[in-house]
Write a protein that holds these residues in place. Structure first.
Motif, PDB file in Angstrom:
ATOM      1  N   GLU A 297       0.657  -1.103   0.176  1.00  0.00           N
ATOM      2  CA  GLU A 297       0.039  -0.042  -0.037  1.00  0.00           C
ATOM      3  C   GLU A 297       0.894   1.281  -0.128  1.00  0.00           C
ATOM      4  N   GLY A 298       1.321   1.534  -1.035  1.00  0.00           N
ATOM      5  CA  GLY A 298       2.278   2.843  -1.247  1.00  0.00           C
ATOM      6  C   GLY A 298       3.701   2.315  -1.255  1.00  0.00           C
ATOM      7  N   VAL A 299       4.616   3.453  -1.193  1.00  0.00           N
ATOM      8  CA  VAL A 299       6.130   3.319  -1.233  1.00  0.00           C
ATOM      9  C   VAL A 299       6.494   3.575   0.446  1.00  0.00           C
ATOM     10  N   LEU A 300       7.801   2.918   0.835  1.00  0.00           N
ATOM     11  CA  LEU A 300       8.123   3.031   2.013  1.00  0.00           C
ATOM     12  C   LEU A 300       8.584   4.535   2.150  1.00  0.00           C
ATOM     13  N   GLY A 301       9.393   4.938   1.098  1.00  0.00           N
ATOM     14  CA  GLY A 301       9.921   6.505   1.173  1.00  0.00           C
ATOM     15  C   GLY A 301      10.912   6.846   2.165  1.00  0.00           C
ATOM     16  N   ARG A 302      11.700   5.601   2.659  1.00  0.00           N
ATOM     17  CA  ARG A 302      12.942   5.819   3.460  1.00  0.00           C
ATOM     18  C   ARG A 302      13.745   4.222   3.273  1.00  0.00           C
ATOM     19  N   GLY A 303      14.846   4.456   3.814  1.00  0.00           N
ATOM     20  CA  GLY A 303      15.727   3.409   3.815  1.00  0.00           C
ATOM     21  C   GLY A 303      15.245   2.200   4.970  1.00  0.00           C
TER      22      GLY A 303
END
Length: 391
Positions: A297-303
């Motif tokens: 559900e979407g992208v994590l956006g971080r490492g």
């Protein structure tokens, strides 16, 4: 005297026949021979337009040399009443016969404007574009994010055109949740989607649709297309793969899809994971860990955090053995083919090489050298970034 009159009349009649035959041959040649167009044109048949109106418009645009011959030829071939509304790309040198065939074939317009609703991994956007008849390439008119931006006036005005073409493009590697959420934002579609389809079940591709098309029907088409692809490629799979079901192969294909966007690398990336499975090594791939966190559900956006890499979840391939329980995205045909027919290599590792691709290694020592090179590249790239001044 009457004999002379009859003889003259006969001669005149024969001359008329010769002239008529010549005119007929000339007309046939003009109708079937190469047309006058030097450059392609986009020709629109207005809704309810008559053959006479279309003939004159074609002559005005230089698509036919004589409107009367075009009209007579169309009527003679019983196509005069079969004109189909829409926009048509008429190619240079098209004969009148080819033009009337094109204008009566029907189906989707072949030129003019098109709305392309694009669903990708990180974004969803709408692109209004127009075909440049001289280059046969689409030119972008306006692009916007339907979830974050006001709808541009150009789109609102153009979207009401009867001959507008509509397209949904689904990128490789998107999740089923992303597809469903994207389709909800497509204002030219109708209907509801009940639930999210199984991960991996949808075929990333470009789909031409009609305005008002049913969303659920489109999902069904995507599902059917993916099933056909899998069945086709499964039948020609390599022998001795470390997975023996199409479902497991789709899990591998989704991992390959998420690990590389370089087409020529897919078979090599697949070989790394196949070699690891054969040797009983853990797959250790970040995209599966990320999917375990986001559920697609979407992208994590971080490492990823070290705690997340150590946490045992069904999708953490740094902890579990073998494949995760299901696909982590919808793979395209090329990734599925790579999973079913991987390259034959001895590679067990890979890391980014700074060019968008990866450096592969068969030993941990060689892999560590590649990692060190990548760290150097990362440091150089960071040093080259412009400094951000404080307020």
């Amino acid at each position: 005297m009457w004999r002379a009159v009859a003889s003259n009349a006969l001669t005149f009649f024969i001359l008329l026949l010769i002239v008529a035959a010549g005119l007929l041959a000339w007309g046939r040649q003009a109708y079937t021979g190469p047309g006058p167009l030097v450059q392609a044109v986009c020709f629109k048949v207005e809704r309810g337009a008559s053959l006479s109106q279309v003939s004159r418009a074609l002559e005005d645009q230089g698509a036919v040399s004589d409107a009367r011959i075009f009209r007579i030829g169309a009527e003679y071939s019983d196509k005069g009443g079969l004109l189909k509304f829409g926009s048509y790309l008429i190619q240079p040198g098209s004969s009148m016969a080819e033009v009337i065939d094109q204008l009566t074939a029907g189906g989707q317009s072949t030129c003019g404007r098109e709305v392309n609703f694009r669903i990708s991994v990180a974004t969803t956007d709408v692109v209004l574009r127009e075909l440049d008849a001289t280059t046969n390439r689409y030119v972008e008119v306006v692009k916007f994010d339907p979830a974050a931006e006001a709808v541009p006036a150009e789109y609102v005005e153009a979207s009401t055109a009867d001959d507008m073409r509509w397209r949904i493009t689904v990128a490789e590697g998107v999740t089923s949740w992303q597809v469903v959420e994207g389709l909800k934002r497509a204002d030219f579609l109708d209907g509801k989607i009940e639930g999210v389809p199984p991960e991996g079940a949808l075929a990333p591709d470009s789909y031409e649709v009609d305005r008002g098309a049913d969303r659920a029907a489109l999902i069904a088409e995507m599902t059917e297309r993916q099933a056909r692809i899998v069945a086709d490629l499964w039948a020609s799979r390599a022998a001795d793969l470390p997975y023996d079901t199409p479902e497991a192969a789709m899990v591998m294909a989704s991992i390959v899809e998420k690990e590389t966007g370089v087409a020529e690398e897919r078979g090599r990336v697949a070989s790394v994971f196949v070699n690891r499975l054969r040797q009983g090594m853990k797959l250790q791939t970040d995209p599966t860990v990320i999917y375990g966190i986001t559920k697609g559900e979407g992208v994590l956006g971080r490492g990823l955090r070290q705690s997340e890499l150590r946490r045992e979840t069904p999708y953490n391939t740094y902890v579990i053995d073998g494949l995760p329980p299901g696909p982590i995205a919808n793979p395209g045909r090329a990734a599925i083919e790579a999973a079913l027919n991987p390259e034959t290599t001895d590679f067990l590792y890979f890391v980014a090489d700074g060019t968008g691709g990866h450096a592969f290694a068969a030993t941990l020592e060689a892999h560590n050298e590649n990692v060190a090179k990548w760290r150097e590249i990362e440091a150089q790239q960071k040093a080259a970034e412009p400094a951000v001044e404080g307020n």
